[in-house]
Write a protein that holds these residues in place. Sequence first.
Motif, PDB file in Angstrom:
ATOM      1  N   GLN A 235     -41.090 -29.612 -38.460  1.00  0.00           N
ATOM      2  CA  GLN A 235     -39.717 -28.896 -37.586  1.00  0.00           C
ATOM      3  C   GLN A 235     -40.541 -27.715 -37.057  1.00  0.00           C
ATOM      4  OE1 GLN A 235     -36.175 -29.060 -39.687  1.00  0.00           O
ATOM      5  NE2 GLN A 235     -35.511 -30.675 -38.322  1.00  0.00           N
ATOM      6  N   GLY A 236     -40.262 -27.551 -35.435  1.00  0.00           N
ATOM      7  CA  GLY A 236     -40.875 -26.336 -35.248  1.00  0.00           C
ATOM      8  C   GLY A 236     -40.435 -26.183 -33.681  1.00  0.00           C
ATOM      9  N   ASP A 238     -42.895 -25.521 -31.117  1.00  0.00           N
ATOM     10  CA  ASP A 238     -43.844 -25.838 -30.300  1.00  0.00           C
ATOM     11  C   ASP A 238     -44.015 -26.860 -29.463  1.00  0.00           C
ATOM     12  OD1 ASP A 238     -46.350 -25.595 -28.901  1.00  0.00           O
ATOM     13  OD2 ASP A 238     -47.633 -25.367 -30.775  1.00  0.00           O
ATOM     14  N   HIS A 266     -35.931 -24.262 -33.280  1.00  0.00           N
ATOM     15  CA  HIS A 266     -37.255 -24.599 -33.930  1.00  0.00           C
ATOM     16  C   HIS A 266     -36.846 -25.682 -34.689  1.00  0.00           C
ATOM     17  CE1 HIS A 266     -39.717 -21.232 -33.091  1.00  0.00           C
ATOM     18  NE2 HIS A 266     -38.606 -20.776 -32.385  1.00  0.00           N
ATOM     19  N   SER A 267     -36.129 -26.903 -34.231  1.00  0.00           N
ATOM     20  CA  SER A 267     -36.022 -28.078 -34.930  1.00  0.00           C
ATOM     21  C   SER A 267     -36.717 -29.437 -34.186  1.00  0.00           C
ATOM     22  CB  SER A 267     -34.344 -28.243 -35.156  1.00  0.00           C
ATOM     23  OG  SER A 267     -33.749 -28.225 -33.883  1.00  0.00           O
ATOM     24  N   GLU A 272     -47.983 -31.414 -37.319  1.00  0.00           N
ATOM     25  CA  GLU A 272     -48.777 -30.235 -38.230  1.00  0.00           C
ATOM     26  C   GLU A 272     -50.072 -30.471 -38.320  1.00  0.00           C
ATOM     27  OE1 GLU A 272     -48.741 -27.152 -40.956  1.00  0.00           O
ATOM     28  OE2 GLU A 272     -47.290 -27.715 -39.551  1.00  0.00           O
TER      29      GLU A 272
END
Length: 488
Positions: A235-236, A238, A266-267, A272
């Motif tokens: 989760q992030g 970007d 940021h969810s 990754e």
Amino acid sequence: MTFGPSAPAISRSTIVHDPFDEEAFDEILPKAAGLRLLLAESEVPLAQQLAFDLFCSFYKYVVKLRSPAEIAPECQGHRDLLSRALDLREHEKLRAFTRLKPTETALATELVLDALLKEMAQVPPASADAVAGGEARESSSESAESVTTQRLREVIKDAREDLQSVTELIAAWSSGPGQETRLPAELKLRLMREVVRNPRLRMIALLFGRYRRLGLRERTLPAMRASQEVVDFVQGGDVARALAGELSSFAMEEREDLFYAKVVTHSLLIYELWRREEEPRAVYLCIDNSGSMAGEKEVWAKASALALAHLALAEDRPVEVVLFGDAADPLRVVAMHPTDDASTRLEKLLDVASYFLGGGTDFVKPLSHVLDTLEAGHHTGSDLLFVSDGLCPIPEDFVRRFREAKARHDLRMTAVLIGEEPFALSEISDTVHRLDEALQAGEALAAHFASAFLERGHEPGRPVKMPLRPGRATPLLFDHFLPSPDEP
């Protein structure tokens, strides 16, 4: 008593200028040795004034001509010349490189003035009676008007092409990645003039710029792919790494607010990436400098090698250029490092571009130098580009030694043979390219070097791994969404 507006002031300058323009010209002229010499040796009257007019037409942000009534009779020809020049598209293209840049303007003024003075000198000189009668200045005006518009267009176009290539060359080699280096005006002028006035260096500069742009275009996407690897989902915020399912929410009006909310908190579900640990591979460029390489082959080889060297240095890879000839000739070795300052880079650049041996060809001497350097450095992972147009036998014992060293030091060799069959080099090279004498595929091959030859510098290394969960050798997808082992 006379009433009414005063008569316009008479000037020898055809361009409207201010004291700041005069100061810029007076400040750069002592540093421009070529322009000073040109004016000192010129026998054309009012050459200094023509040089200042050209300087202003290239340098000023807004160029405006004086009216004919404001210009002295002896300089009316200069106004006609500048008026035609300002109407040319080539003049505006040249100003893209000179506007508010005194150093580039000084070189452009020298190039254009030199060609114009040669044209004006072809006009029959005035007779002695005319000179005694003070008509020499009028003859100067007539000689300026005698330069045809077509010839003026050619002169400005040639100056623009020369200035564009040398400016790109100097700018590329005077700074590192993400840096801007301001060279002293005198040093910059000397280097640019040295390149432009040498036909061979001028062609190398022109091809270098073209090959560098092709290489950057071919290099960008593969380099991005090679540097990172998808290994998980997290989760992030970007958006560039968001999954397609998350991006679909942005395309739906009823879910657009939810997408923005996930970005802010940021969810978002994103990829990754693992970054690779990579050690820069050294680059060796062996260029044949024998007599048969003189001309277009030498220009292509050095322009391609310099473009490749510039791209390698931008990736913090050390580069060593080896210029070789016959077995009796000394090797010219130029080592380039990413930490070199601007003046050092440019001096090494000119050293490679201007050095030429002549004579015969020997392959063993430069290849032995590369092997000795690898063994002395005690490091692995290097790339070698070998360019030649000759045939040279390689002893079998050296072939065995070279193959063993290649495997031991992880050396990868690319050979380019111009006009000959790669009989000997094919036994020790990983990749062999053959070019015909006309170098028809030279441009495509130069671009290929950036995407294929330099790509080898991005070898898979050990990724920087995240902490593993107990009992696992590798992370699994969605590990981040599982409760931590420390949590109750």
